[in-house]
Design a protein around this motif. Structure first.
Motif, PDB file in Angstrom:
ATOM      1  N   GLY A 138       0.905  -1.184  -0.028  1.00 36.94           N
ATOM      2  CA  GLY A 138      -0.071   0.094   0.002  1.00 36.94           C
ATOM      3  C   GLY A 138       0.851   1.221   0.001  1.00 36.94           C
ATOM      4  N   GLY A 139       2.073   1.085   0.580  1.00 38.94           N
ATOM      5  CA  GLY A 139       2.976   2.383   0.794  1.00 38.94           C
ATOM      6  C   GLY A 139       4.442   2.195  -0.151  1.00 38.94           C
ATOM      7  N   ALA A 140       5.295   2.951   0.364  1.00 34.99           N
ATOM      8  CA  ALA A 140       6.687   2.853  -0.325  1.00 34.99           C
ATOM      9  C   ALA A 140       7.618   2.149   0.583  1.00 34.99           C
ATOM     10  CB  ALA A 140       6.820   3.914  -1.027  1.00 34.99           C
ATOM     11  N   TYR A 141       8.265   1.198   0.470  1.00 34.80           N
ATOM     12  CA  TYR A 141       9.353   0.641   1.307  1.00 34.80           C
ATOM     13  C   TYR A 141      10.771   0.503   0.879  1.00 34.80           C
ATOM     14  CZ  TYR A 141       4.873  -0.121   4.179  1.00 34.80           C
ATOM     15  OH  TYR A 141       3.831   0.050   4.696  1.00 34.80           O
ATOM     16  N   GLY A 142      11.147   1.057  -0.436  1.00 31.57           N
ATOM     17  CA  GLY A 142      12.131   0.878  -0.954  1.00 31.57           C
ATOM     18  C   GLY A 142      13.344   1.559  -0.420  1.00 31.57           C
ATOM     19  N   PRO A 143      14.732   1.399  -0.798  1.00 37.96           N
ATOM     20  CA  PRO A 143      15.748   2.072  -0.206  1.00 37.96           C
ATOM     21  C   PRO A 143      15.572   3.371  -0.145  1.00 37.96           C
ATOM     22  CG  PRO A 143      16.375   0.004  -1.800  1.00 37.96           C
ATOM     23  CD  PRO A 143      14.883   0.602  -1.844  1.00 37.96           C
ATOM     24  N   GLY A 144      15.855   4.094   0.844  1.00 37.61           N
ATOM     25  CA  GLY A 144      15.809   5.608   1.041  1.00 37.61           C
ATOM     26  C   GLY A 144      14.454   6.126   1.225  1.00 37.61           C
ATOM     27  N   PRO A 146      11.096   6.468   4.257  1.00 32.91           N
ATOM     28  CA  PRO A 146      10.962   6.325   5.526  1.00 32.91           C
ATOM     29  C   PRO A 146      10.696   5.255   6.155  1.00 32.91           C
ATOM     30  CG  PRO A 146       9.994   8.323   4.568  1.00 32.91           C
ATOM     31  CD  PRO A 146      10.295   7.440   3.497  1.00 32.91           C
ATOM     32  N   ARG A 147       9.976   4.262   5.351  1.00 27.08           N
ATOM     33  CA  ARG A 147       9.917   3.123   5.840  1.00 27.08           C
ATOM     34  C   ARG A 147      10.631   1.648   5.455  1.00 27.08           C
ATOM     35  NH1 ARG A 147       3.398   2.346   7.413  1.00 27.08           N
ATOM     36  NH2 ARG A 147       3.478   4.009   8.908  1.00 27.08           N
ATOM     37  N   GLU A 148      11.614   2.249   4.902  1.00 31.09           N
ATOM     38  CA  GLU A 148      12.388   0.944   4.298  1.00 31.09           C
ATOM     39  C   GLU A 148      12.870  -0.112   5.524  1.00 31.09           C
ATOM     40  OE1 GLU A 148      17.104   0.982   2.694  1.00 31.09           O
ATOM     41  OE2 GLU A 148      16.469   2.707   3.466  1.00 31.09           O
ATOM     42  N   GLY A 149      13.052   0.321   6.801  1.00 32.30           N
ATOM     43  CA  GLY A 149      13.292  -0.707   7.789  1.00 32.30           C
ATOM     44  C   GLY A 149      12.079  -1.586   8.039  1.00 32.30           C
ATOM     45  N   TYR A 150      11.035  -1.347   7.489  1.00 31.15           N
ATOM     46  CA  TYR A 150       9.848  -2.215   7.770  1.00 31.15           C
ATOM     47  C   TYR A 150       9.507  -2.974   6.567  1.00 31.15           C
ATOM     48  CZ  TYR A 150       8.265   1.097  11.530  1.00 31.15           C
ATOM     49  OH  TYR A 150       8.338   1.630  12.729  1.00 31.15           O
ATOM     50  N   GLU A 151      10.331  -3.313   5.643  1.00 27.89           N
ATOM     51  CA  GLU A 151      10.106  -3.986   4.590  1.00 27.89           C
ATOM     52  C   GLU A 151      10.684  -5.406   4.942  1.00 27.89           C
ATOM     53  OE1 GLU A 151       9.353  -6.045   1.542  1.00 27.89           O
ATOM     54  OE2 GLU A 151      11.485  -6.133   1.814  1.00 27.89           O
ATOM     55  N   TYR A 152       9.767  -6.434   5.164  1.00 31.70           N
ATOM     56  CA  TYR A 152       9.886  -7.839   5.321  1.00 31.70           C
ATOM     57  C   TYR A 152       9.551  -8.681   4.482  1.00 31.70           C
ATOM     58  CZ  TYR A 152      10.451  -5.552   9.989  1.00 31.70           C
ATOM     59  OH  TYR A 152      11.035  -4.462  11.079  1.00 31.70           O
TER      60      TYR A 152
END
Length: 216
Positions: A138-144, A146-152
């Motif tokens: 639903g959001g963006a989780y790629g490198p750079g 804000p939620r990069e650290g939530y990419e599981y």
């Protein structure tokens, strides 16, 4: 004739699911390029596989001749799922992000097909099989971001499918899929549309590439 194993896990129908829509596009192009091939379809939301039980787990480490009736029944289900994976020439998995991770139904499928001494460990009976994962979110989780650290999702599936099962893993990532529904994300709709279109293009290209590879 090549066989595609197509697995969906979204709880939503195709018109409301990015992972299903992109995976459907993949399968459509696969069929067009490889009409004589076989598609084995498994919808984990409509027909969930059993979550791993003690009987199913312990049966994987015991001589089949020593299985209790409970172990034998549970292990037979695992073997059926494992054989589907082993017999596939290519695998397609729809893996939407739910609460930063994959749907529990997909985790249940993985727990069943990961069997040390057969699909995992030194043997890896499906090793090298190409698997395309449609990892929508639903959001963006790629490198750079804000939620990069939530990419599981990608991290986990790359580890279990690639390192654990030895499959050749490729990801297609449609993101920002909540933008059209969430007023707070309305300014991101153009980015969502671009991501959706790119994912559909990647699905078509990957399907054609694999179909042509197996038809050669």
């Amino acid at each position: 004739m090549a066989t595609l194993l197509h697995i969906d896990s979204s709880v939503f129908p195709t018109q409301a699911s990015a992972s299903r829509a992109v995976a459907e596009a993949f399968t459509t192009h696969w069929r067009e390029q490889h009409p004589d091939g076989t598609v084995v379809y498994r919808d984990l939301a409509a027909q969930p596989v059993p979550h791993i039980t003690a009987a199913a787990h312990t049966a994987g480490f015991a001589d089949p001749a020593s299985h209790t009736p409970e172990q034998a029944a549970a292990f037979a289900e695992r073997v059926r799922l494992i054989e589907e994976l082993e017999q596939a020439d290519a695998v397609l998995i729809g893996a939407p992000m739910y609460n930063f991770s994959i749907p529990s139904t997909l985790k249940a499928w993985l727990d069943n097909v990961v069997l040390f001494g057969r699909t995992a460990g030194e043997t890896q009976s499906a090793k090298g099989t190409p698997v395309t994962v449609v990892a929508s979110r639903g959001g963006a989780y790629g490198p750079g971001t804000p939620r990069e650290g939530y990419e599981y999702v990608q991290n986990y599936l790359a580890a279990i499918l690639g390192d654990g099962l030895g499959l050749d893993v490729d990801f297609i990532v449609p993101e920002l899929t909540m933008a059209p529904q969430n007023p707070a994300m309305s300014e991101l709709i153009p980015l969502y549309e671009a991501s959706r279109d790119r994912a559909l293009e990647e699905a078509a290209a990957k399907a054609k590439q694999l179909a042509q590879r197996f038809a050669a």
